[in-house]
Design an enzyme around this catalytic site. Sequence first.
Site: not given
Ligand code: NI
Length: 151
Positions: A46, A51, A88-89, A130-131, A134
Amino acid sequence: MAIYNIIKKEDPHLREKSKPVKAITSNITKLVKNMLETMYDASGVGLAAPQVGVLKRVIVIDVGEGNIALINPEIIEASGEETDTEGCLSCPGLLGEVSRNAKVKVKAIDIEGKEVVIEGEGLLARALQHEIDHLDGIVFLDKAKNIRKQD
Ligand code: NI
């Protein structure tokens, strides 16, 4: 197509609230395509627009069932509770246990501007929450327990 730079947890952009998308312009279409490419390139499940430094309410997800791109996603129903490991990226190498709703129903618009409702459980429910976090400036580390370095 292009691969964006994914900003890291220290970047203040990740702490801001993203703005709703008003219309599906060619810029939004391009953003979604490039976000998908960026997510696959980074082997993530995701990615949220903040991000990549874009403060708009856009997320992409692929938990192994094909890609989903959601614009202005909103959780309209949530139930159950499940704790599982997340990463998380924007937080490379870090893992933690996060408690989230086990099932969610999300209303959004798709890339064609149509309203869609997506129901998810398991990993999809987790990725959606999660997304969407963000988009509100929340990073999983804020909610995680037992934060640790990945082996
Ligand atoms: Ni993330």
